[in-house]
Design an enzyme around this catalytic site. Sequence first.
Site, PDB file in Angstrom:
ATOM      1  N   LYS A 163       0.960  -1.121  -0.005  1.00  0.00           N
ATOM      2  CA  LYS A 163       0.084  -0.116   0.083  1.00  0.00           C
ATOM      3  C   LYS A 163       0.865   1.160  -0.038  1.00  0.00           C
ATOM      4  O   LYS A 163       0.709   2.026  -0.855  1.00  0.00           O
ATOM      5  CB  LYS A 163      -1.071  -0.254   1.509  1.00  0.00           C
ATOM      6  CG  LYS A 163      -1.960   1.068   1.369  1.00  0.00           C
ATOM      7  CD  LYS A 163      -2.828   0.904   2.578  1.00  0.00           C
ATOM      8  CE  LYS A 163      -3.436   2.144   2.785  1.00  0.00           C
ATOM      9  NZ  LYS A 163      -4.537   1.880   3.915  1.00  0.00           N
ATOM     10  N   GLU A 186      10.560  -4.864   4.421  1.00  0.00           N
ATOM     11  CA  GLU A 186      10.383  -6.232   3.742  1.00  0.00           C
ATOM     12  C   GLU A 186      10.067  -6.408   2.499  1.00  0.00           C
ATOM     13  O   GLU A 186      10.896  -6.991   1.670  1.00  0.00           O
ATOM     14  CB  GLU A 186       9.461  -7.196   4.828  1.00  0.00           C
ATOM     15  CG  GLU A 186       9.951  -7.474   6.397  1.00  0.00           C
ATOM     16  CD  GLU A 186       9.237  -6.411   7.077  1.00  0.00           C
ATOM     17  OE1 GLU A 186       9.060  -5.146   6.699  1.00  0.00           O
ATOM     18  OE2 GLU A 186       8.942  -6.455   8.397  1.00  0.00           O
ATOM     19  N   GLY A 189      -5.075  -2.169   5.116  1.00  0.00           N
ATOM     20  CA  GLY A 189      -4.214  -3.493   4.680  1.00  0.00           C
ATOM     21  C   GLY A 189      -4.796  -4.712   4.992  1.00  0.00           C
ATOM     22  O   GLY A 189      -5.072  -5.593   3.960  1.00  0.00           O
ATOM     23  N   ARG A 190      -5.409  -5.092   6.236  1.00  0.00           N
ATOM     24  CA  ARG A 190      -5.821  -5.911   6.612  1.00  0.00           C
ATOM     25  C   ARG A 190      -7.595  -6.278   6.074  1.00  0.00           C
ATOM     26  O   ARG A 190      -7.982  -7.484   5.957  1.00  0.00           O
ATOM     27  CB  ARG A 190      -5.947  -6.291   7.967  1.00  0.00           C
ATOM     28  CG  ARG A 190      -6.745  -5.266   8.862  1.00  0.00           C
ATOM     29  CD  ARG A 190      -6.329  -5.420  10.210  1.00  0.00           C
ATOM     30  NE  ARG A 190      -6.723  -4.113  11.081  1.00  0.00           N
ATOM     31  CZ  ARG A 190      -5.993  -3.074  11.358  1.00  0.00           C
ATOM     32  NH1 ARG A 190      -4.635  -3.073  10.536  1.00  0.00           N
ATOM     33  NH2 ARG A 190      -6.356  -2.070  12.036  1.00  0.00           N
ATOM     34  N   GLU A 217      -5.275  -7.373  15.181  1.00  0.00           N
ATOM     35  CA  GLU A 217      -4.553  -5.740  14.606  1.00  0.00           C
ATOM     36  C   GLU A 217      -5.784  -4.938  14.602  1.00  0.00           C
ATOM     37  O   GLU A 217      -5.487  -3.551  14.963  1.00  0.00           O
ATOM     38  CB  GLU A 217      -3.981  -5.808  13.206  1.00  0.00           C
ATOM     39  CG  GLU A 217      -2.914  -4.870  13.049  1.00  0.00           C
ATOM     40  CD  GLU A 217      -2.171  -4.946  11.840  1.00  0.00           C
ATOM     41  OE1 GLU A 217      -0.685  -5.031  11.984  1.00  0.00           O
ATOM     42  OE2 GLU A 217      -2.566  -5.131  10.619  1.00  0.00           O
ATOM     43  N   HIS A 242      -6.385 -34.235  16.889  1.00  0.00           N
ATOM     44  CA  HIS A 242      -5.085 -35.101  17.684  1.00  0.00           C
ATOM     45  C   HIS A 242      -4.161 -34.232  18.117  1.00  0.00           C
ATOM     46  O   HIS A 242      -3.027 -34.908  18.407  1.00  0.00           O
ATOM     47  CB  HIS A 242      -4.587 -35.963  16.473  1.00  0.00           C
ATOM     48  CG  HIS A 242      -5.817 -36.689  15.751  1.00  0.00           C
ATOM     49  ND1 HIS A 242      -5.985 -38.176  15.941  1.00  0.00           N
ATOM     50  CD2 HIS A 242      -6.714 -36.474  14.799  1.00  0.00           C
ATOM     51  CE1 HIS A 242      -7.151 -38.427  15.349  1.00  0.00           C
ATOM     52  NE2 HIS A 242      -7.692 -37.761  14.733  1.00  0.00           N
ATOM     53  N   LYS A 261       8.983  -1.270  14.372  1.00  0.00           N
ATOM     54  CA  LYS A 261       9.820  -0.855  12.952  1.00  0.00           C
ATOM     55  C   LYS A 261      10.761   0.054  13.341  1.00  0.00           C
ATOM     56  O   LYS A 261      11.873  -0.032  12.707  1.00  0.00           O
ATOM     57  CB  LYS A 261       8.591  -0.373  12.173  1.00  0.00           C
ATOM     58  CG  LYS A 261       7.619  -1.375  11.432  1.00  0.00           C
ATOM     59  CD  LYS A 261       6.913  -0.584  10.342  1.00  0.00           C
ATOM     60  CE  LYS A 261       5.827  -1.463   9.941  1.00  0.00           C
ATOM     61  NZ  LYS A 261       4.787  -0.537   8.965  1.00  0.00           N
TER      62      LYS A 261
HETATM   63  C1  G6Q Z   1      -2.704  -3.887   8.016  1.00  0.00           C
HETATM   64  C2  G6Q Z   1      -1.480  -3.292   8.247  1.00  0.00           C
HETATM   65  C3  G6Q Z   1      -0.080  -3.892   7.812  1.00  0.00           C
HETATM   66  C4  G6Q Z   1       0.220  -3.967   6.479  1.00  0.00           C
HETATM   67  C5  G6Q Z   1       1.755  -4.168   6.053  1.00  0.00           C
HETATM   68  C6  G6Q Z   1       1.991  -3.932   4.614  1.00  0.00           C
HETATM   69  O1  G6Q Z   1      -3.709  -3.558   8.257  1.00  0.00           O
HETATM   70  O2  G6Q Z   1      -1.425  -2.142   8.232  1.00  0.00           O
HETATM   71  O3  G6Q Z   1       0.116  -5.335   7.924  1.00  0.00           O
HETATM   72  O4  G6Q Z   1      -0.716  -4.423   5.493  1.00  0.00           O
HETATM   73  O5  G6Q Z   1       2.646  -3.450   7.065  1.00  0.00           O
HETATM   74  O6  G6Q Z   1       2.106  -2.450   4.601  1.00  0.00           O
HETATM   75  P1  G6Q Z   1       2.334  -2.011   2.780  1.00  0.00           P
HETATM   76  O7  G6Q Z   1       1.247  -2.768   2.176  1.00  0.00           O
HETATM   77  O8  G6Q Z   1       2.319  -0.673   3.073  1.00  0.00           O
HETATM   78  O9  G6Q Z   1       3.571  -2.503   2.657  1.00  0.00           O
END
Ligand code: G6Q
Length: 552
Positions: free
Chosen positions: A212, A218, A274-275, A360, A391, A511
């Site tokens: 986003k 990463e 994001g989620r 989250e 199990h 972070k």
């Molecule tokens: C979700 C969070 C988080 C995010 C990641 C990736 O709601 O905001 O999990 O999706 O940190 O972020 P980017 O899409 O910006 O790389």
Amino acid sequence: MNTPRSLPPLQATPEWAALASHHRRMRELTLQQLFAGDPARGTRMVAEAAGLYLDYSKNIITDETLRLLQALADARGVAVRRDAMFRGEKINSTEERAVLHVALRAPRGSRILVDGRNVVEDVHEVLDRMAAFAGRLRAGEWCGHTGKPIRNIISIGIGGSDLGPVMAYEALKACSRRDLCFRFISNVDPADFVEATQGLDAAETLFIVCSKTFTTLETLTNARAARAWCLAGTGGDEAAVARHFVAVSTNAQEVARFGIDTANMFGFWDWVGGRYSMDSAIGLSTMLAIGPDAFRDMLAGFHAMDEHFRSAEPGANLPLLMGLLAVWYNNFFGAQTVAVLPYSRYLGRFPAYLQQLTMESNGKHATLAGQAVDVPTGPIYWGEPGTDGQHSFYQLLHQGTRLVPCDLIGFEQPLQALAGQHDLLMANLLAQAEALAFGRSAEQLRAAHAAEWLIPHRVCEGNRPTNILMAERLGPRSLGSLVALYEHSVFVQGAIWNINSFDQWGVELGKQLAQQIITELQAEGDLRSRHDSSTSALIERYRAARRRRSGG
Ligand code: G6Q
């Protein structure tokens, strides 16, 4: 700035007090008694919508419980807040953003305004571009730099830009293109990159860089590794990037800076968290796997649940019921966790997906007005598919000393030819819910001639609550409904606690510290450490190993 909702502390409200005193009576009752006193309970305490059937009869509740929980929802303005979300109001007050994942699945022609702009038109413009791209790639018409058709798709992203696509790819594997190879890279651990690219021909590989913000450490680190790998495998010509990389982001500037042509970028918007983004362009890998029509079917499943949540009566409203039940156990029974137990291997990543969605969103300690929340908020979600879990950890569910409410998810139709095995699978789901609810008493064991000394060990008290969710079959549409159900259940819980389910400030601190520690791990010479003694010693230990590795 958006004015945050100011509500009284929960424990000071008459609705909370009424529930607390009701709970004191309810905790003396058992599911055995509740079922004995109401023969129709198993067909009465059910609700069905958007292709999902919810049996909530095996919860420690009465009609009075539901009435009191509903009164709490009314007092906390859950419906008012829901309507504000659907209208596009900026209910994510700490980030001053609208929360409009529901717009991602709004049908063409509908209208949702953000700052005066109809965002549904934007959504469909991107969906159409995604469909055109997916059509070309699936037809073998999107070729790599050396002319070979793309056969491997690697999605790079993390958190909300990874968990949804991975979960959906696994969930919908039965209807995905088996001649295309899909892999996912999220972790900055180089193992993730190395394993995902293992054995693949770069000339046939497309990377989808999903971020986003397009600033995530990463993802950008892995994307740079991917670019180097791609160039090494396609002859070193920078022009290859245009054929082997597409981006999904809200940040065109950073995408261009990375070297991906923005013509190969699929956008989304700051009002998609994001989620909550697996049904945006972040789901491009899903669309490539299942095709544009099936992707639209998934969106239709999401939308059907949205409409149900928005318009169904409280007593028949699945997300509302599930959200209220979650509050009931979390806050009145003190249950700290919820187990999600899908009876489908394909939903193997669903609990992991839900962990982010729920934890989250609702792992928060401040109210919207910035006060400390006066009751525990989001429970811990976890789980594994049945029957494997049976199990393993189910022992604790049946006989442990903690109360763990469970959601069991099953499907009436098998996806495979081995239908008899599906019967076994579903028999296990039903048996587990029955065993958790009603257990096995000492009397029953005696009647079955169990050895007296073993009886204390063999007794299962029962009274373990479950929700059972059933759909006809697992497919794009039912997956969409299921995800939307949990999204809105999370919303209901957050609205009751009066927290912001749509920010994630807690993720920031780690972070920032990592950025600082990276430079320290890689610095030459002595360090003047500003950390605690534990962190400093660990940094020094790692630095020593690093020096040995490089022969220094
Ligand atoms: C979700 C969070 C988080 C995010 C990641 C990736 O709601 O905001 O999990 O999706 O940190 O972020 P980017 O899409 O910006 O790389």
